[in-house]
Design an enzyme around this catalytic site. Structure first.
Site, PDB file in Angstrom:
ATOM      1  N   PHE A 135     -57.393  95.884 -27.245  1.00 16.97           N
ATOM      2  CA  PHE A 135     -59.340  95.801 -27.356  1.00 16.97           C
ATOM      3  C   PHE A 135     -58.726  94.210 -26.503  1.00 16.97           C
ATOM      4  CE2 PHE A 135     -63.191  93.854 -28.583  1.00 16.97           C
ATOM      5  CZ  PHE A 135     -64.786  94.090 -27.246  1.00 16.97           C
ATOM      6  N   ASP A 204     -56.674  96.036 -37.770  1.00 14.31           N
ATOM      7  CA  ASP A 204     -57.367  95.906 -37.493  1.00 14.31           C
ATOM      8  C   ASP A 204     -58.569  98.213 -37.775  1.00 14.31           C
ATOM      9  OD1 ASP A 204     -60.055  96.449 -35.660  1.00 14.31           O
ATOM     10  OD2 ASP A 204     -59.266  94.704 -34.224  1.00 14.31           O
ATOM     11  N   TYR A 229     -71.160  97.857 -37.989  1.00 13.03           N
ATOM     12  CA  TYR A 229     -71.910  98.011 -37.099  1.00 13.03           C
ATOM     13  C   TYR A 229     -71.720  99.451 -37.070  1.00 13.03           C
ATOM     14  CZ  TYR A 229     -69.575  95.952 -33.782  1.00 13.03           C
ATOM     15  OH  TYR A 229     -68.647  95.388 -33.067  1.00 13.03           O
ATOM     16  N   LYS A 230     -70.434  99.083 -37.121  1.00 19.85           N
ATOM     17  CA  LYS A 230     -70.199 101.505 -36.411  1.00 19.85           C
ATOM     18  C   LYS A 230     -70.761 102.615 -37.396  1.00 19.85           C
ATOM     19  CE  LYS A 230     -66.716  98.892 -33.489  1.00 19.85           C
ATOM     20  NZ  LYS A 230     -67.923  99.058 -32.640  1.00 19.85           N
ATOM     21  N   ARG A 378     -67.367 108.726 -24.361  1.00 19.56           N
ATOM     22  CA  ARG A 378     -66.606 108.708 -25.479  1.00 19.56           C
ATOM     23  C   ARG A 378     -68.017 109.091 -25.398  1.00 19.56           C
ATOM     24  NH1 ARG A 378     -65.023 103.244 -28.159  1.00 19.56           N
ATOM     25  NH2 ARG A 378     -67.385 102.836 -27.806  1.00 19.56           N
TER      26      ARG A 378
END
Length: 434
Positions: A135, A204, A229-230, A378
């Site tokens: 990312f 990560d 938050y995922k 996705r």
């Protein structure tokens, strides 16, 4: 099944979806979330709202802030919330208590972890390894950490990081799950290889924690970061967390030594003296409202075994891939997520022509996922609230849309795996968060 029209082939799988849902040991956990008739497959960007959050925040705002005010730092436990909530996350990442602290963003924690790791490494180790397709922010942060510490960054393919580490490597920043493809990397094996080369490992965990087992302590991981938050459902902008292995904590030299990580914060001393243990990872005043929303969100894990979560994740993604195969020929929807379970996270990525337009149409018809340029759809599967019927409905809507659209092939990019351009930018309409 290739001679059967896609709609009929998919309809034949509807009964099996219902049977799988009826046998699901985690089916009752869905009631802990605010759900509707939407098929929500974007929990790998933003998790659904746990029903416990609103009453908890109402109490925090009205009573703890509105009535107790400053007294809540002590009487309501605000001051110790980063460590207390860190200890709630610890079992989900395979860590013993006292090694996880919650606060700041993932990016800030990546910076803290990388710089601290370089400072722990010998002076002659002058390179930082990063995943070439990571990312983008991780790459930006690694470059900044390198400039600050006088090191260089070397980007290599994720599956080559273990072999690339050598006697110049100080630390490697590794993604547990690739955010575009959903590929899962072998955390214990890569960590062991890095240690064999004399390097430290920073992982990560943004796309793995809460969706599959993570074994930080058992694998000997040095440092790790992750968002909440995922798959941890902490809400938009929820604070991230930082793991520092207990044996490294005395040498953890944060590049952001704030008053909250001081051994005696209220002494207001001119000289910085680091606190002991996990609080060394703190910087400034905790984000109390979002921290306590996260605290309430973690209640959904009561009585939930991560092994059951992983089993359902694999079951959901297996079933969805089967439905996709029935929905369309491979030249129209090509899976880029690995098939082997040992290499798969909790998402399915599909290469598809006009992925952005397809996702907008899916969303308009009640199936929410996201996409990554140039051609990747996705779909994130959060086992705590996603059902097998959701997977089936998503594939059914995909089949309907493809049947209405002209037959076009996904863009081909033979120079990169699975048709994904390593330089493809993130961001844009309906692309969601990483």
């Amino acid at each position: 099944m290739s001679d059967v029209p896609p709609v009929l082939a998919l309809d034949a799988l509807a009964d099996r979806a219902a049977e799988l849902d009826s046998a699901d040991p985690l089916a009752h956990v869905r009631d802990r979330f605010a759900t509707d008739h939407t098929v929500y497959l974007d929990g790998n960007s933003l998790g659904a709202l746990p029903t416990a959050v609103l009453p908890r925040l109402t109490d925090v705002v009205q009573r703890e802030w509105g009535e107790l005010r400053i007294r809540s730092w002590e009487e309501s436990g605000w001051w110790t919330a980063p460590e207390r909530i860190g200890d709630r996350i610890a079992p989900l990442v395979g860590a013993a208590p006292g090694q996880v602290v919650v606060g700041d963003s993932t990016s800030v924690n990546v910076f803290k972890a990388l710089v601290a790791a370089v400072r722990m490494a010998p002076e002659d180790r002058d390179e930082i390894l990063v995943d070439a397709a990571t990312f983008p922010t991780d790459g930006y942060i690694a470059a900044s950490a390198a400039r600050l510490t006088g090191r260089t960054v070397r980007a290599v393919p994720a599956d080559a990081i273990a072999e690339a580490a050598g006697d110049r490597t100080a630390v490697a920043l590794v993604n547990h799950v690739d955010y575009r493809t959903g590929r899962l990397y072998d955390l214990p094996a890569v960590t062991a290889a890095l240690h064999a080369a004399g390097a430290l490992a920073v992982w990560d965990l943004c796309h793995s924690a809460g969706a599959l087992p993570v074994t930080l302590d058992a694998a000997g991981v040095d440092l790790a970061v992750g968002c909440t938050y995922k798959y941890l459902n902490g809400g938009p902008g929820a604070p991230a967390y930082l793991y520092v292995r207990a044996e490294h904590q005395p040498r953890f030299d944060s590049p952001l030594p704030g008053w909250n990580s001081h051994a005696d914060p209220f002494a207001m001393a001119d000289e910085y003296v680091a606190a002991e243990g996990a609080p060394r990872g703190r910087v400034g005043t905790p984000e109390i409202l979002s921290l306590l929303a996260l605290d309430a969100a973690l209640d959904v894990w009561d009585g939930v075994a991560i092994a059951d979560v992983r089993a359902k994740s694999l079951g959901l993604t297996d079933f969805f891939l089967e439905c996709v195969a029935a929905a369309a020929p491979a030249q129209r929807l090509r899976p880029v997520t690995p098939v082997p379970h040992a290499e798969r996270g909790s998402q399915v990525s599909l290469s598809c022509a006009d992925a952005g337009g397809m996702m907008r149409e899916l969303t308009a018809r009640g199936v929410v996922g996201d996409y990554r340029r140039p051609d990747v759809l996705r779909f994130g599967f959060t086992p705590l609230y996603t059902r097998y019927t959701d997977a089936w409905r998503a594939a059914r809507v995909l089949a309907d849309i493809l049947e209405e659209r002209p037959h076009t092939r996904p863009d081909a990019h033979p120079d990169t795996p699975a048709g994904i351009r390593a330089d493809a930018p993130a961001g844009g309409e309906r692309e969601g968060t990483p």
